[in-house]
Design a protein around this motif. Structure first.
Motif, PDB file in Angstrom:
ATOM      1  N   ASN A  23      10.448 -15.936  -5.024  1.00 49.90           N
ATOM      2  CA  ASN A  23       9.409 -14.913  -4.901  1.00 49.90           C
ATOM      3  C   ASN A  23       9.804 -13.602  -5.568  1.00 49.90           C
ATOM      4  N   LYS A  24      11.013 -13.507  -6.141  1.00 50.46           N
ATOM      5  CA  LYS A  24      11.507 -12.274  -6.734  1.00 50.46           C
ATOM      6  C   LYS A  24      10.842 -12.000  -8.076  1.00 50.46           C
ATOM      7  N   ASP A  25      10.698 -10.721  -8.372  1.00 48.90           N
ATOM      8  CA  ASP A  25      10.186 -10.300  -9.668  1.00 48.90           C
ATOM      9  C   ASP A  25      11.329 -10.358 -10.672  1.00 48.90           C
ATOM     10  N   THR A  26      11.178 -11.123 -11.746  1.00 45.54           N
ATOM     11  CA  THR A  26      12.264 -11.312 -12.698  1.00 45.54           C
ATOM     12  C   THR A  26      12.179 -10.378 -13.899  1.00 45.54           C
ATOM     13  N   ARG A  27      11.217  -9.468 -13.905  1.00 46.59           N
ATOM     14  CA  ARG A  27      11.118  -8.535 -15.016  1.00 46.59           C
ATOM     15  C   ARG A  27      12.291  -7.556 -14.975  1.00 46.59           C
ATOM     16  N   PRO A  28      12.797  -7.182 -16.154  1.00 46.32           N
ATOM     17  CA  PRO A  28      13.927  -6.239 -16.169  1.00 46.32           C
ATOM     18  C   PRO A  28      13.493  -4.850 -15.735  1.00 46.32           C
ATOM     19  N   LYS A  29      14.354  -4.194 -14.969  1.00 48.66           N
ATOM     20  CA  LYS A  29      14.028  -2.851 -14.511  1.00 48.66           C
ATOM     21  C   LYS A  29      15.298  -2.028 -14.385  1.00 48.66           C
ATOM     22  N   ALA A  30      15.095  -0.721 -14.323  1.00 45.17           N
ATOM     23  CA  ALA A  30      16.198   0.210 -14.117  1.00 45.17           C
ATOM     24  C   ALA A  30      15.709   1.276 -13.150  1.00 45.17           C
ATOM     25  N   THR A  31      16.596   1.743 -12.283  1.00 44.08           N
ATOM     26  CA  THR A  31      16.237   2.730 -11.273  1.00 44.08           C
ATOM     27  C   THR A  31      17.224   3.886 -11.314  1.00 44.08           C
ATOM     28  N   LEU A  32      16.696   5.088 -11.296  1.00 45.47           N
ATOM     29  CA  LEU A  32      17.510   6.300 -11.207  1.00 45.47           C
ATOM     30  C   LEU A  32      17.262   6.904  -9.835  1.00 45.47           C
ATOM     31  N   ARG A  33      18.317   6.989  -9.049  1.00 42.71           N
ATOM     32  CA  ARG A  33      18.167   7.498  -7.689  1.00 42.71           C
ATOM     33  C   ARG A  33      18.677   8.920  -7.613  1.00 42.71           C
ATOM     34  N   ASN A  34      18.037   9.714  -6.768  1.00 42.57           N
ATOM     35  CA  ASN A  34      18.409  11.103  -6.511  1.00 42.57           C
ATOM     36  C   ASN A  34      18.413  11.961  -7.778  1.00 42.57           C
ATOM     37  N   ALA A  35      17.389  11.789  -8.593  1.00 40.41           N
ATOM     38  CA  ALA A  35      17.248  12.611  -9.799  1.00 40.41           C
ATOM     39  C   ALA A  35      16.825  14.010  -9.378  1.00 40.41           C
ATOM     40  N   ARG A  36      17.460  15.035  -9.951  1.00 38.41           N
ATOM     41  CA  ARG A  36      17.189  16.414  -9.566  1.00 38.41           C
ATOM     42  C   ARG A  36      15.934  16.939 -10.246  1.00 38.41           C
ATOM     43  N   VAL A  37      14.831  16.245 -10.055  1.00 34.60           N
ATOM     44  CA  VAL A  37      13.531  16.660 -10.569  1.00 34.60           C
ATOM     45  C   VAL A  37      12.494  16.200  -9.555  1.00 34.60           C
ATOM     46  N   SER A  38      11.459  17.005  -9.348  1.00 31.66           N
ATOM     47  CA  SER A  38      10.449  16.640  -8.355  1.00 31.66           C
ATOM     48  C   SER A  38       9.590  15.488  -8.875  1.00 31.66           C
ATOM     49  N   THR A  39       8.931  14.811  -7.964  1.00 31.08           N
ATOM     50  CA  THR A  39       8.127  13.652  -8.343  1.00 31.08           C
ATOM     51  C   THR A  39       6.941  14.044  -9.209  1.00 31.08           C
ATOM     52  N   THR A  40       6.351  15.204  -8.953  1.00 38.14           N
ATOM     53  CA  THR A  40       5.194  15.614  -9.754  1.00 38.14           C
ATOM     54  C   THR A  40       5.599  15.939 -11.186  1.00 38.14           C
ATOM     55  N   LYS A  41       6.765  16.566 -11.373  1.00 37.17           N
ATOM     56  CA  LYS A  41       7.227  16.882 -12.722  1.00 37.17           C
ATOM     57  C   LYS A  41       7.615  15.615 -13.479  1.00 37.17           C
TER      58      LYS A  41
END
Length: 129
Positions: free
Chosen positions: A17-35
């Protein structure tokens, strides 16, 4: 009471059931979500070469972070999934709310104002055309 499945059968079912598409995640980026969302909206649905060009000439601070993240996602697709980078496009990209750093700024007459430095978790998902 007997077990319904063995441990390996549970793992196989979970991985199916897992999504096999490649992805990358950046956690705790010092920028707000709206920006970050302004930059992410510009590259959503574009092919990888166009998205890198947009990010290269975008003056916002978030574009430098997202450019590194996109290059990481391309490397993940190439090395882990064996995909051709020329056929990739940005399928999904979003920024979720992260932790907030709370600081205090001194003001006149002994008062203090609360300053909140917001962070975000940025995710890029690629797919083949």
């Amino acid at each position: 009471m007997a077990k319904k499945y063995s441990r390996s059968q549970y793992k196989k079912e979970r991985n199916a059931n897992k999504d096999t598409r490649p992805k990358a995640t950046l956690r705790n980026a010092r920028v707000s979500t709206t920006k970050a969302a302004f930059v992410l909206d510009a590259i959503r649905g574009k092919d990888v070469e166009t998205a890198l060009g947009i990010l290269l000439y975008n003056p916002r601070y978030a574009s430098t972070l997202i450019e590194k993240l996109l290059k990481s996602a391309i490397a993940n697709a190439e090395n882990n999934n064996g995909m051709d980078p020329a056929n990739l496009y940005v399928a999904e990209c979003y920024a979720n709310k992260g932790p907030t750093m709370k600081r205090i700024k001194p003001r006149a007459q002994g008062r203090a104002y609360r300053i909140e430095h917001r962070m975000s978790h940025i995710t890029l998902v690629l797919d083949e055309r």
